[in-house]
Scaffold this motif. Structure first.
Motif, PDB file in Angstrom:
ATOM      1  N   LYS A  77       0.833  -1.198   0.000  1.00  0.00           N
ATOM      2  CA  LYS A  77       0.000   0.000   0.000  1.00  0.00           C
ATOM      3  C   LYS A  77       0.874   1.257   0.000  1.00  0.00           C
ATOM      4  O   LYS A  77       0.611   2.203  -0.737  1.00  0.00           O
ATOM      5  CB  LYS A  77      -0.910  -0.011   1.228  1.00  0.00           C
ATOM      6  N   ALA A  78       1.918   1.264   0.810  1.00  0.00           N
ATOM      7  CA  ALA A  78       2.817   2.412   0.868  1.00  0.00           C
ATOM      8  C   ALA A  78       3.520   2.616  -0.468  1.00  0.00           C
ATOM      9  O   ALA A  78       3.673   3.755  -0.931  1.00  0.00           O
ATOM     10  CB  ALA A  78       3.836   2.235   1.990  1.00  0.00           C
ATOM     11  N   LEU A  79       3.943   1.528  -1.094  1.00  0.00           N
ATOM     12  CA  LEU A  79       4.585   1.641  -2.406  1.00  0.00           C
ATOM     13  C   LEU A  79       3.618   2.179  -3.445  1.00  0.00           C
ATOM     14  O   LEU A  79       3.982   3.025  -4.279  1.00  0.00           O
ATOM     15  CB  LEU A  79       5.137   0.287  -2.854  1.00  0.00           C
ATOM     16  N   SER A  80       2.398   1.706  -3.421  1.00  0.00           N
ATOM     17  CA  SER A  80       1.388   2.174  -4.367  1.00  0.00           C
ATOM     18  C   SER A  80       1.116   3.664  -4.189  1.00  0.00           C
ATOM     19  O   SER A  80       1.023   4.408  -5.166  1.00  0.00           O
ATOM     20  CB  SER A  80       0.100   1.370  -4.191  1.00  0.00           C
ATOM     21  N   GLU A  81       0.992   4.086  -2.953  1.00  0.00           N
ATOM     22  CA  GLU A  81       0.769   5.507  -2.681  1.00  0.00           C
ATOM     23  C   GLU A  81       1.964   6.342  -3.116  1.00  0.00           C
ATOM     24  O   GLU A  81       1.800   7.435  -3.669  1.00  0.00           O
ATOM     25  CB  GLU A  81       0.476   5.721  -1.207  1.00  0.00           C
ATOM     26  N   ALA A  82       3.170   5.840  -2.892  1.00  0.00           N
ATOM     27  CA  ALA A  82       4.373   6.568  -3.307  1.00  0.00           C
ATOM     28  C   ALA A  82       4.441   6.670  -4.826  1.00  0.00           C
ATOM     29  O   ALA A  82       4.801   7.724  -5.368  1.00  0.00           O
ATOM     30  CB  ALA A  82       5.619   5.871  -2.767  1.00  0.00           C
ATOM     31  N   GLU A  83       4.083   5.596  -5.520  1.00  0.00           N
ATOM     32  CA  GLU A  83       4.077   5.639  -6.982  1.00  0.00           C
ATOM     33  C   GLU A  83       3.049   6.645  -7.481  1.00  0.00           C
ATOM     34  O   GLU A  83       3.310   7.384  -8.426  1.00  0.00           O
ATOM     35  CB  GLU A  83       3.769   4.255  -7.547  1.00  0.00           C
ATOM     36  N   GLN A  84       1.889   6.701  -6.855  1.00  0.00           N
ATOM     37  CA  GLN A  84       0.850   7.648  -7.269  1.00  0.00           C
ATOM     38  C   GLN A  84       1.306   9.084  -7.041  1.00  0.00           C
ATOM     39  O   GLN A  84       1.093   9.950  -7.886  1.00  0.00           O
ATOM     40  CB  GLN A  84      -0.459   7.373  -6.516  1.00  0.00           C
ATOM     41  N   ARG A  85       1.944   9.339  -5.893  1.00  0.00           N
ATOM     42  CA  ARG A  85       2.457  10.689  -5.636  1.00  0.00           C
ATOM     43  C   ARG A  85       3.514  11.066  -6.660  1.00  0.00           C
ATOM     44  O   ARG A  85       3.546  12.190  -7.154  1.00  0.00           O
ATOM     45  CB  ARG A  85       3.032  10.776  -4.220  1.00  0.00           C
ATOM     46  N   GLY A  86       4.390  10.112  -6.997  1.00  0.00           N
ATOM     47  CA  GLY A  86       5.411  10.378  -8.010  1.00  0.00           C
ATOM     48  C   GLY A  86       4.796  10.661  -9.368  1.00  0.00           C
ATOM     49  O   GLY A  86       5.233  11.564 -10.092  1.00  0.00           O
ATOM     50  N   TYR A  87       3.779   9.896  -9.727  1.00  0.00           N
ATOM     51  CA  TYR A  87       3.085  10.115 -11.001  1.00  0.00           C
ATOM     52  C   TYR A  87       2.443  11.495 -11.025  1.00  0.00           C
ATOM     53  O   TYR A  87       2.554  12.229 -12.014  1.00  0.00           O
ATOM     54  CB  TYR A  87       2.028   9.032 -11.205  1.00  0.00           C
ATOM     55  N   ASP A  88       1.780  11.869  -9.925  1.00  0.00           N
ATOM     56  CA  ASP A  88       1.126  13.178  -9.865  1.00  0.00           C
ATOM     57  C   ASP A  88       2.143  14.307  -9.969  1.00  0.00           C
ATOM     58  O   ASP A  88       1.921  15.301 -10.663  1.00  0.00           O
ATOM     59  CB  ASP A  88       0.330  13.318  -8.564  1.00  0.00           C
TER      60      ASP A  88
END
Length: 145
Positions: A77-88
């Motif tokens: 979950k933390a990795l997914s959230e970090a990837e989403q923040r990076g994408y944004d």
């Protein structure tokens, strides 16, 4: 023979350390290793805490396995959230870059400020145009640098 509370604390601390170390394994092999390691550590801790009862070992192993799964899901979950923040952030940066490209293009289209033109006098002699006599006169030509 009853175990001392200090040894229980040591076992629980060791279990928590295993959770922290093995939870970050994101490969299937690492996931299986984390499950196996934490289930085994939980089984040993359960066995020690219940003074050698098999039921305690089984319960400890189950708790270790569940703990492993919970820790792995939290890491994912933390990795997914970090990837989403990076994408944004990357998308935001791309929009800013596009904005400045457009601004630069519009600036390059603007005509440069005109310098002052000079008026140069030209004397036109007397001429006849379509049967009409034009007297000699002075015309001023605008010359820009």
């Amino acid at each position: 023979m009853k175990k001392k509370p200090v040894s229980c604390i040591i076992i629980l601390t060791t279990l928590a350390t295993f959770v922290a170390m093995l939870a970050g394994c994101s490969t299937p092999v690492g996931s299986a290793a984390a499950d196996l390691g934490l289930a085994g550590a939980g089984g040993v801790a359960g066995y020690q805490l219940t003074n050698g009862k098999i039921g305690g070992a089984a319960a400890g192993a189950a708790v270790g396995y569940v703990g492993s799964r919970i820790a792995q899901s939290q890491v994912k979950k933390a990795l997914s959230e970090a990837e989403q923040r990076g994408y944004d952030r990357a998308l935001n940066q791309a929009v800013k870059q596009q904005y400045w490209i457009i601004q630069d293009q519009q600036r390059s289209r603007e005509t440069p400020p005109q310098s002052e033109a000079r008026l140069t006098p030209v004397v036109l002699p007397e001429t006849k145009i379509n049967g009409v006599l034009q007297n000699a006169h002075v015309e001023y030509l605008r010359i820009e640098p």
